[in-house]
Scaffold this active site. Structure first.
Site, PDB file in Angstrom:
ATOM      1  N   HIS A   1     -30.337  17.114 -16.784  1.00 45.65           N
ATOM      2  CA  HIS A   1     -30.923  15.901 -17.370  1.00 45.65           C
ATOM      3  C   HIS A   1     -30.729  15.771 -18.859  1.00 45.65           C
ATOM      4  O   HIS A   1     -31.182  14.788 -19.453  1.00 45.65           O
ATOM      5  CB  HIS A   1     -32.427  15.851 -17.089  1.00 45.65           C
TER       6      HIS A   1
ATOM      7  N   LYS B   1     -35.370  -0.667 -16.003  1.00 46.03           N
ATOM      8  CA  LYS B   1     -36.570  -1.457 -15.679  1.00 46.03           C
ATOM      9  C   LYS B   1     -36.532  -2.797 -16.412  1.00 46.03           C
ATOM     10  O   LYS B   1     -36.829  -3.851 -15.843  1.00 46.03           O
ATOM     11  CB  LYS B   1     -37.836  -0.690 -16.083  1.00 46.03           C
TER      12      LYS B   1
ATOM     13  N   LYS C   1     -33.883   9.370 -29.971  1.00 47.17           N
ATOM     14  CA  LYS C   1     -34.100   8.020 -29.454  1.00 47.17           C
ATOM     15  C   LYS C   1     -34.196   6.982 -30.586  1.00 47.17           C
ATOM     16  O   LYS C   1     -34.171   5.794 -30.363  1.00 47.17           O
ATOM     17  CB  LYS C   1     -35.352   7.983 -28.577  1.00 47.17           C
TER      18      LYS C   1
ATOM     19  N   THR D   1     -33.948   5.447 -18.010  1.00 52.96           N
ATOM     20  CA  THR D   1     -34.315   4.627 -16.858  1.00 52.96           C
ATOM     21  C   THR D   1     -35.151   3.439 -17.319  1.00 52.96           C
ATOM     22  O   THR D   1     -35.208   2.422 -16.643  1.00 52.96           O
ATOM     23  CB  THR D   1     -35.127   5.434 -15.821  1.00 52.96           C
TER      24      THR D   1
ATOM     25  N   LYS E   1     -40.821   4.523 -24.906  1.00 56.52           N
ATOM     26  CA  LYS E   1     -40.227   5.740 -24.356  1.00 56.52           C
ATOM     27  C   LYS E   1     -40.835   6.912 -25.106  1.00 56.52           C
ATOM     28  O   LYS E   1     -41.575   6.698 -26.062  1.00 56.52           O
ATOM     29  CB  LYS E   1     -38.705   5.721 -24.532  1.00 56.52           C
ATOM     30  N   ARG E   2     -40.551   8.154 -24.699  1.00 51.87           N
ATOM     31  CA  ARG E   2     -41.055   9.289 -25.468  1.00 51.87           C
ATOM     32  C   ARG E   2     -40.562   9.212 -26.915  1.00 51.87           C
ATOM     33  O   ARG E   2     -39.482   8.666 -27.177  1.00 51.87           O
ATOM     34  CB  ARG E   2     -40.600  10.605 -24.828  1.00 51.87           C
TER      35      ARG E   2
END
Ligand SMILES: *Cc1c(COP(=O)(O)O)cnc(C)c1O
Length: 747
Positions: free
Chosen positions: A297, A594, A488, A590, A482-483
């Site tokens: 992952h 969505k 990110k 992911t 998101k985290r």
């Protein structure tokens, strides 16, 4: 499902004077019993998904929907004067950190929906992922006691408990079953640790970090605990049904290892076969090789589990012995393959006094998969380059997906109804039919605009209730949820907002459509820089929202305690999905899927599944910016100096300086200075601007402004958004699970 019985009982249910929690428990229990009444007959071959995390969210609405009684329940309760939305008070089951755990939950949902026998194994944490409060702009972690509403969707199986042995203690693993409803009823079995106080600690807390060194011992115990309970049970079941004929084990069982956390299952499997069932080591090895497969992952090396030999030897001496044997056997095999010493070292299960769980999984797993096309290519070309050279046939891609049941039908009834009206409801059974929307997009654009406005209104109402922040109707919604992690790049979005804010103030940005930037993110409790970014965003929000000159045009909201239930509202009410990771670092994502399914355009980098999203929905319907992987690689090699960039770009300099020039206060913690240093001179072991924030910032701001300008033509913009929905079927986890079932598990 015995629907008739359920509905009769629901009609009869006395509701007067009962609390929400009482009603929740009674209705859930009714539905659970009826749902179990037609449990599927056991399949010949089953697949098992071993995962340290299952980020389930709220089961109530989803299970009623899967059981086909959600609308009826809504109506029956309404007749009794009860609004079904009162059950939104029920806490999420947050037995996971983020994407990896949510993927596991989506996979179980899809397998049940498709009628495929896939079951989950994990840990029943007493406390899920911490609840996040924001105090004075800082994240504060509070315990998440999710079971205080009781847990009506789980069934304790007292007589199926198992004993798990560590050198220094014995633990009882008690299974709790959570049925997963769909075309068939599958099972998620979560183990709870019982026994001494020390034993109970094993399932007390979800390990809260994706990426730190803390609490190694407890984490090792957790990983062994549930992996051992799972494989022990599967072997016992096999013996009961087929006797000691283990050659056939892999004909009936496939075990998927979700990341490196459950990889000790391999060692325990071989230990049990050799020590308890007297199978020879070679045979045991071959059975394991036919049984296990592994999903990677992340390419961040610090997230690949490694265990110090001292620790393993101390608490799991028999596992230590098996691991050493596996290591020696692997070495023999690699020498036969004529690997160089460097290659042997690179793939070694045991080196520098540590056991590499990734290398063990690569050696034993019959299949190794990445989670998006780009990610799998990166695994082959760099992270697992040597393994790929010698075992090319093991490698597969399985691009992640999300379940359209929770992430479209449940969270966006309005859009689902519009789709029904346009192409009929067959897409609910066969998601590939969603593409039929492509033939009707301009016809339904006006109706879609209305749906989006309604979902935005619902979202804003919820934000008002949760955060106290009032957002004016009609704002364009950009979301980054998101985290919180440096790769990110929430920091890049924060800096971009500052630049736009400055432009609005000094008149260089004109004709700007009123917009709100939504953030939601939890940071690992010990991750200082991530926590500083949360504070920074909150400081920006305070300033921007209170500036009367611009707050009719620009708002910023950081929603607290982002979780699955919040996500359900945000993805439906968003116009622009921000997916801006440094190229090469987001394995798949992911969240991006969505948003796409709910009709948001993606503003993102060429990373993870973004690449496949724009491949399918069209680059012209999304907004791609920033350096691609090869450019990032080149910058790393040739050197990159963010200071030069700051000198040359006054706007960037303005935004970055805000971290240290007194514009914002970090309450004397020095955390903003640390962020500043990380961007300009480097901090800890990282190079300056390790994630290329400043490199991509200009093109990011331009993309944000281009989207803003394009949104003025509401209809044309709605067409872009609808193109995304219409082409999102590929990102259904039904598709992903069908691929796993066919290519890996053979179920
Ligand atoms: C989908 C989801 C994630 C994963 O989001 P990414 O943007 O892919 O990192 C994380 N947390 C929650 C609550 C989610 O629903």
């Amino acid at each position: 499902m015995d629907r008739q019985l359920y509905l009769q009982n629901l009609e009869k249910l006395k509701t007067n004077g009962k609390t929400v929690i009482e009603l929740y428990n009674e209705i859930s229990t009714l539905a659970l019993e009826c749902g179990l009444s037609n449990a599927a007959k056991p399949a010949a071959k089953n697949a098992y998904y071993l995962s340290m995390e299952f980020l389930i969210g709220r089961s109530f609405f989803n299970n009623l929907m899967e059981l086909g009684v959600l609308e009826e329940t809504r109506d029956v309760l309404a007749k009794k004067g009860i609004d079904i939305n009162i059950f939104e008070e029920i806490e999420d089951a947050a037995l996971g950190n983020g994407g990896l755990g949510r993927l596991a939950a989506c996979f179980l949902d899809s397998a049940a929906g498709l009628g495929l026998p896939l079951h989950g194994y994990g840990i029943r944490y007493k406390y899920g992922l911490f609840k996040q409060a924001i105090k004075n702009g800082f994240q504060v972690e509070l315990p998440d006691d999710w079971q205080r509403f009781s847990d009506p969707w789980s069934i304790r199986r007292e007589n199926e408990k198992r004993i798990i042995k560590f050198a220094d203690m014995v633990v009882t693993a008690v299974p709790y079953d959570m049925p997963v409803f769909g075309k068939r009823v599958n099972n998620l079995r979560l183990w709870q640790a019982e026994g001494s106080e020390k034993a109970q600690k094993i399932s007390e807390y979800l390990y809260p970090a994706d990426d730190t060194e803390e609490g190694k011992l407890l984490r090792l115990r957790q990983e062994y605990f549930f992996s051992a309970a799972a494989v022990g049970e599967l072997l016992d079941k096999h013996v009961k049904q087929y006797g000691k004929n283990f050659d056939k084990f892999a004909e009936f069982n496939a075990i998927q290892l979700n990341d490196t956390h459950p990889v000790l299952a391999i060692a325990e499997f071989i230990r049990l076969l050799t020590a308890e069932h007297k199978v020879g080591f070679d045979d045991a090895l071959n059975i394991a090789k036919k049984t296990f497969s592994y999903t990677n992952h992340t390419v961040l090396p610090e997230a690949l589990e490694c265990w110090g030999d001292g620790l393993v030897k101390k608490i799991l001496p028999d596992i230590y012995t098996v691991l050493i044997k596996l290591h020696l056997r692997q070495k023999e095999e690699l020498v036969k393959l004529k690997c160089t010493p460097e290659e042997v070292a690179d793939m070694a299960i045991y080196s520098s006094e540590r056991f590499s769980m990734a290398n063990l999984a690569l050696f034993i797993g019959h299949t190794v998969n990445g989670v998006a096309k780009l990610h799998t290519e990166i695994l082959k070309a760099s992270l697992f380059k040597t393994a790929y050279k010698y075992y090319p046939d093991k490698f597969q891609n399985k691009t992640n997906g999300i379940t359209q049941r929770r992430w479209l039908m449940l969270c966006n009834r309005e859009l689902s109804a519009l789709i029904d009206k346009t192409i009929g409801s067959d897409w609910r059974e066969d998601i590939s039919k969603l593409s039929e929307l492509n033939g009707h997009i301009s016809d339904i654009a006006d109706e879609f605009i209305k749906v989006k406005a309604e979902k935005k209104k619902q979202l804003f109402d919820y934000i008002k209730e949760q955060e106290g922040a009032e957002l004016p109707n009609g704002f364009l919604v950009y979301s980054q949820v998101k985290r919180l992690h440096e790769y990110k790049r929430q920091l890049m979005t924060a800096l971009a907002i500052l630049e736009i804010y400055k432009g609005l103030k000094d008149g260089t940005v004109t004709d700007f459509q009123p917009s709100v930037f939504l953030f939601g993110a939890k940071s690992a409790p010990a991750y200082r820089r991530a926590k500083a970014i949360i504070k920074f965003i909150n400081e920006i929000a305070k300033k921007v929202n209170s500036d009367a000159q611009t707050n009719g045009l620009l708002r910023v909201v950081f929603v607290h305690n982002y979780n699955v239930s919040y996500a359900e509202k945000i993805v439906a009410g968003t116009d622009v999905s921000l997916q801006v990771s440094t190229a090469g670092l987001e394995a798949s994502g992911t969240g991006n899927m969505k948003f796409m399914m709910n009709g948001a355009v993606t503003c993102g980098t060429m990373d993870g599944a973004n690449i496949e999203i724009v491949e399918l929905a069209g680059k012209e319907n999304n907004y791609i910016f920033g350096a691609e992987v090869d450019e990032i690689e080149r910058l790393k090699k040739d050197g990159y100096d963010p200071k030069e960039l700051l000198k040359a770009n006054g706007l960037h300099n303005f935004a970055v300086s805000a971290l240290i020039d007194g514009t914002f206060s970090d309450d004397g913690t020095g955390c903003f200075k640390e962020l500043y240093d990380a961007l300009t001179v480097g901090a800890s072991w990282h190079k300056p601007d390790n994630y290329f924030v400043l490199h991509d910032l200009e093109s990011f701001v331009n993309s944000l402004l281009k989207i803003n300008a394009d949104s003025k033509d509401a209809k044309a913009f709605a067409v872009k958004q609808l193109k995304n929905t219409a082409n999102s079927a590929h990102f259904s986890s039904d598709r992903t699970i069908s691929e796993y079932a066919k290519d890996i598990w053979k179920i």
